[in-house]
Design a protein around this motif. Sequence first.
Motif, short mmCIF file in Angstrom:
data_model
loop_
_atom_site.label_atom_id
_atom_site.label_comp_id
_atom_site.label_asym_id
_atom_site.label_seq_id
_atom_site.Cartn_x
_atom_site.Cartn_y
_atom_site.Cartn_z
N ASN A 45 4.58 43.71 -22.67
CA ASN A 45 5.64 42.91 -22.05
C ASN A 45 5.05 41.60 -21.51
O ASN A 45 5.65 40.53 -21.67
N GLU A 48 4.55 39.22 -24.41
CA GLU A 48 5.81 38.65 -24.88
C GLU A 48 6.37 37.63 -23.90
O GLU A 48 6.90 36.58 -24.30
N ALA A 51 4.51 34.48 -24.38
CA ALA A 51 4.93 33.82 -25.61
C ALA A 51 6.21 33.02 -25.40
O ALA A 51 6.34 31.88 -25.86
N ARG A 75 11.68 31.87 -30.77
CA ARG A 75 11.70 32.27 -29.35
C ARG A 75 12.81 33.29 -29.07
O ARG A 75 12.65 34.20 -28.26
N GLU A 78 11.51 36.52 -30.09
CA GLU A 78 10.53 36.96 -29.08
C GLU A 78 11.26 37.54 -27.87
O GLU A 78 10.81 38.53 -27.28
N GLN A 81 12.35 40.95 -28.67
CA GLN A 81 11.19 41.84 -28.63
C GLN A 81 10.82 42.19 -27.19
O GLN A 81 10.54 43.36 -26.88
N GLN A 82 10.82 41.20 -26.32
CA GLN A 82 10.48 41.45 -24.91
C GLN A 82 11.45 42.44 -24.29
O GLN A 82 11.04 43.32 -23.52
N GLU A 258 0.42 33.23 -31.33
CA GLU A 258 1.00 34.11 -32.34
C GLU A 258 -0.04 35.06 -32.93
O GLU A 258 0.25 36.22 -33.21
N GLU A 261 -0.53 37.86 -30.46
CA GLU A 261 0.54 38.86 -30.51
C GLU A 261 0.32 39.82 -31.68
O GLU A 261 0.53 41.04 -31.53
N TYR A 265 -0.19 43.85 -31.01
CA TYR A 265 0.70 44.84 -31.63
C TYR A 265 -0.08 45.73 -32.60
O TYR A 265 0.15 46.94 -32.67
N HIS A 284 7.41 45.38 -34.63
CA HIS A 284 7.15 44.08 -34.00
C HIS A 284 5.97 43.38 -34.64
O HIS A 284 5.95 42.14 -34.75
N GLU A 288 5.90 39.67 -36.07
CA GLU A 288 4.93 38.66 -35.62
C GLU A 288 4.15 38.05 -36.77
O GLU A 288 3.69 36.91 -36.68
#
Length: 402
Positions: A45, A48, A51, A75, A78, A81-82, A258, A261, A265, A284, A288
Amino acid sequence: MTFNPLRERGIPLDRQLRNWRELNVTPIDPDHADPYTRCRIIAMNGIEVEAILFSHQFARHCPDPLVKQQLARVRYIEAQQQKVVNWLLPGLASVLETTIAYEQVAVDLTAWVARMEPDPYLKQAYQFGVLEDFDHLYRYANLYEMIEHRKAEKIVDNLTEVTPGRPTYLHHRNPIDNLREPYDKTAAAPISKLHALTIMAAEQQTMNFYMNVGPTYMEPIARRLYQEIGLIEEEHVTHYESLVDPGETWWEMLLNHEYNECYMYHSFMETESDPKVKAIWELHLNMELEHLRIAAELFERHDGRDPQEVVAPQLPAPVTFEPNKAYLRELLATQIDFTTIGTGYVQDMHERFEQRQEAIHGGDASQAPSEQVIVDNRDKSGREYRHETDGPHPVESLRADR
């Protein structure tokens, strides 16, 4: 098997949008989940959130409308995803339980990074910070016992010891002494850049969390403790963000974000014990990979360089949540009395440090909320709360009258 995210194909961006049903993930069971699954969720978290915030800052400084559109498209994904990652946390957990989990993340993630960091100066930065997070865990554990009458060992599951680190009242430094020397982007190992981004992101989300949840408590000691440790988390963000080379271009920073990330992941996909959560990490990661491809194209177009000049040709060994008890005990025995002056570290309390201590504590460090919470818990519970699993604590806290 090597994994080069620059050569892997991910899910096309126009296929990454999810509907409400897909976003409505089932949270983990707080009583039965692996504590390190929760740690991975909290850490991811933070990645993200960083990011998203970085992308917003980039957009505010970018005059190119086509680039701003591309940033906005990525974004939004993203942000989805968050939401999925953070919503894996159970609503049953209290704020204090989540706080203790945040500090377990800070302790075991930073300790692991310190162990793996190849640069001695950067390694020292992580070693210095982790002894403070270690003490924050101990202070919050005492607050948790006093307010909720429960033990932090249930949350950390004996994986992380709950015992004093560098005393929190000693963490208040002159702001200029929280700045470190940045790595050199042309010479730093790619893993060093990833470490710096990871710990900066983790500390940033902790700072933001404490800023917002602190005043939601009614108990005066809880409000005061969150206030004190929240100020120290600001120091930690300053400490870690200053490790990043300010000479990196926006395109280079986007590429590093990026890539990191993808690294995180992939790491968590490789180490996750919960099949449902593992599937989210894998999904995810595949998203990414496309975000990284877009960042690499922007980097090539605007910086005129090959992305492989900046990032590693393959992902490093996975970031791993694991016990760091022996390592932390060694640091406690050798570095508990460290403080900073300028961009360096000393074991003597220099004049600028003492002036700050005098100002912030009003001449009496025993009145610091982090000290008072221990006194209050002793009065209420008959003793302070500690949970040590490997024998007696190697060193006691420095005394407030030192």
